[in-house]
Structure formats: C-alpha cells, structure tokens
Enzyme design. Structure first.
Site, PDB file in Angstrom:
ATOM      1  N   HIS A 129       9.489  23.492   5.863  1.00  0.00           N
ATOM      2  CA  HIS A 129       8.897  23.965   7.120  1.00  0.00           C
ATOM      3  C   HIS A 129      10.015  24.292   8.113  1.00  0.00           C
ATOM      4  O   HIS A 129      10.960  23.505   8.256  1.00  0.00           O
ATOM      5  CB  HIS A 129       7.963  22.895   7.699  1.00  0.00           C
ATOM      6  N   ASN A 163      13.342  31.186  -0.186  1.00  0.00           N
ATOM      7  CA  ASN A 163      13.458  29.796  -0.659  1.00  0.00           C
ATOM      8  C   ASN A 163      13.297  29.702  -2.168  1.00  0.00           C
ATOM      9  O   ASN A 163      13.976  28.914  -2.825  1.00  0.00           O
ATOM     10  CB  ASN A 163      12.444  28.899   0.056  1.00  0.00           C
TER      11      ASN A 163
HETATM   12  C1  GAR Z   1      10.192  29.542   5.414  1.00  0.00           C
HETATM   13  O1  GAR Z   1      10.907  29.482   6.622  1.00  0.00           O
HETATM   14  C2  GAR Z   1       9.255  28.365   5.286  1.00  0.00           C
HETATM   15  O2  GAR Z   1       9.742  27.203   5.849  1.00  0.00           O
HETATM   16  C3  GAR Z   1       8.069  28.863   6.087  1.00  0.00           C
HETATM   17  O3  GAR Z   1       7.931  30.190   5.691  1.00  0.00           O
HETATM   18  C4  GAR Z   1       9.230  30.728   5.397  1.00  0.00           C
HETATM   19  C5  GAR Z   1       9.162  31.388   4.057  1.00  0.00           C
HETATM   20  O4  GAR Z   1      10.314  32.130   3.798  1.00  0.00           O
HETATM   21  N1  GAR Z   1       6.910  28.089   5.819  1.00  0.00           N
HETATM   22  C6  GAR Z   1       6.011  27.803   6.751  1.00  0.00           C
HETATM   23  O5  GAR Z   1       6.071  28.208   7.887  1.00  0.00           O
HETATM   24  C7  GAR Z   1       4.878  26.912   6.258  1.00  0.00           C
HETATM   25  N2  GAR Z   1       4.144  26.386   7.373  1.00  0.00           N
HETATM   26  P1  GAR Z   1      10.622  32.661   2.336  1.00  0.00           P
HETATM   27  O6  GAR Z   1       9.344  33.345   1.813  1.00  0.00           O
HETATM   28  O7  GAR Z   1      11.718  33.652   2.550  1.00  0.00           O
HETATM   29  O8  GAR Z   1      11.019  31.495   1.487  1.00  0.00           O
END
Ligand code: GAR
Length: 204
Positions: free
Chosen positions: A110, A13
């Site tokens: 999320h 992200n």
């Molecule tokens: C994402 O899917 C985000 O929505 C989730 O962690 C992932 C991070 O991915 N966040 C949560 O679950 C927060 N409760 P990334 O490090 O590749 O961006």
C-alpha cells in the site's frame, strides 16, 4: 511456496517480483500465476513476457456479484495450486470469506504509511493532507481495508514540489524493494505474527 499475484494495473510491483525471481532472490516463493481483474492491465503483458501464466477474471462480468467474482478467483488460484496470495496493486476489496482462505498467507502493498491514508489514491490523500513524510506499507491482509499486521514500512519525504504522481513514483521505488523481500520471508516461514506485531525470525 506457490504464489498467486493479483493485479489491476501497470504491474511495476509484479515486475519487481519477477526481477527478484530472475536474480534468484525470491525462492522458496514461486510465481505460479498472475490474475488481473482488468483485461487490459499492463501487468498481464509483464507476466506473459516473463513466462508466467496470466489469467483475467474480469469483475465487471459478474454484475456486481462479489461472491461469484471471488469464487471465480478462488477456483483459478486453486487450479494453479496457489498456496499464498500477493496483492500487487489489486484494486478490489476482498471479502472476509476470501481472505480466510489464506490465513497469514496474503500480503498487500500500500502506498502510504498505514494506518494513515488507507483505501484508494493514497499519495493524493497524502499530498492533500500536507504531510511531510509518507511511504509504503507491506502488510498481511485481514478482513479490514488496509488494516492487517504490518510487516515492513519505508518512509520517503514529501517535497514542496510534489504532486501525487511524483510522490507515488518515490513510494513505488520503496515498494519494489520491500514486496519481494516480504514474499520471500513469508514463503520461508520467517514471518511470525503475534497479535498485530510481526517479527522476522531469519536473517533477511
Ligand atoms: C502501488 O503503489 C500499490 O501500493 C497500490 O497501487 C499501486 C500499483 O502499482 N495499491 C493500492 O493503492 C491498494 N490500495 P503497480 O501496478 O505499478 O504495481
């Protein structure tokens, strides 16, 4: 508006925010600093590769003292002149005191259609529950866990062959599109929040 991005893991992200910046699609939001609570988070590398200051505030060094951890986070954010915060896969719960520093200026992404499946491992929860549709939610952060006013959501199907990882990949693609858009609109003052309902007041 100067953004601080808080991360814990892979940082895809964060990469979406960087890519949006590089395409000129993030302004007036600027990526001022990335802060990871885990020293080995791949997100730190992504930030440095993109020429963004990256700092580590390792929560394990505070012996479970959340207040000191958050004070360290806050002073790091302040030292970079951060005005708004993006939680981009940040896996620590923040106290109301910390959240209150950024009223309607803190976003979270999320991987579920909130209010379904808040907390950790949302794609795994969705698969275990047997839902047929899941997705992502971009929301303002409030004092609860994944409870703040919803800015954007996108739905994806849950396929028979899915496991948590394959569903999460499909959800991430939606997060990558919506998080930079929400960050830009927040920075532009285009997100109006009335009670729980968020309206966009500018052409996206
Ligand atoms: C994402 O899917 C985000 O929505 C989730 O962690 C992932 C991070 O991915 N966040 C949560 O679950 C927060 N409760 P990334 O490090 O590749 O961006």
């Amino acid at each position: 508006m100067r953004l601080g991005v808080l991360v814990s893991g892979s940082g895809t992200n964060l990469q979406a925010l960087i890519d949006a910046r590089d395409r000129g699609e993030l302004s007036p939001a600027e990526l001022a600093v990335v802060i990871a609570n885990r020293p080995r988070a791949k997100a730190v590398e992504r930030a440095r590769d993109a020429g963004i200051s990256a700092e580590v505030v390792d929560h394990t060094r505070f012996g479970g003292d959340r207040r000191s951890f958050e004070e360290a986070l806050a002073s790091c954010l302040d030292s970079f002149g951060v005005e708004a915060v993006i939680l981009a896969g940040f896996m620590r719960v923040l106290s109301p005191t910390f959240v209150d520093r950024y009223p309607r200026r803190m976003l979270n992404t999320h991987p579920s259609l909130l209010p379904a499946f808040p907390g950790v491992r949302a794609p795994e929860q969705a698969v275990a529950h047997g839902v047929k549709v899941s997705g992502c939610t971009i929301h303002f952060v409030d004092a609860g866990v994944d409870t703040g006013p919803i800015i954007f959501q996108a739905a994806v199907p849950v396929l028979d062959a899915d496991d948590a990882a394959s569903l999460h990949r499909r959800i991430l693609a939606e997060e990558h599109a919506l998080l930079p858009k929400a960050a830009r609109l927040m920075a532009a003052g285009a997100l109006i929040c009335e009670d729980r309902r968020v309206r966009v007041v500018e052409a996206a």
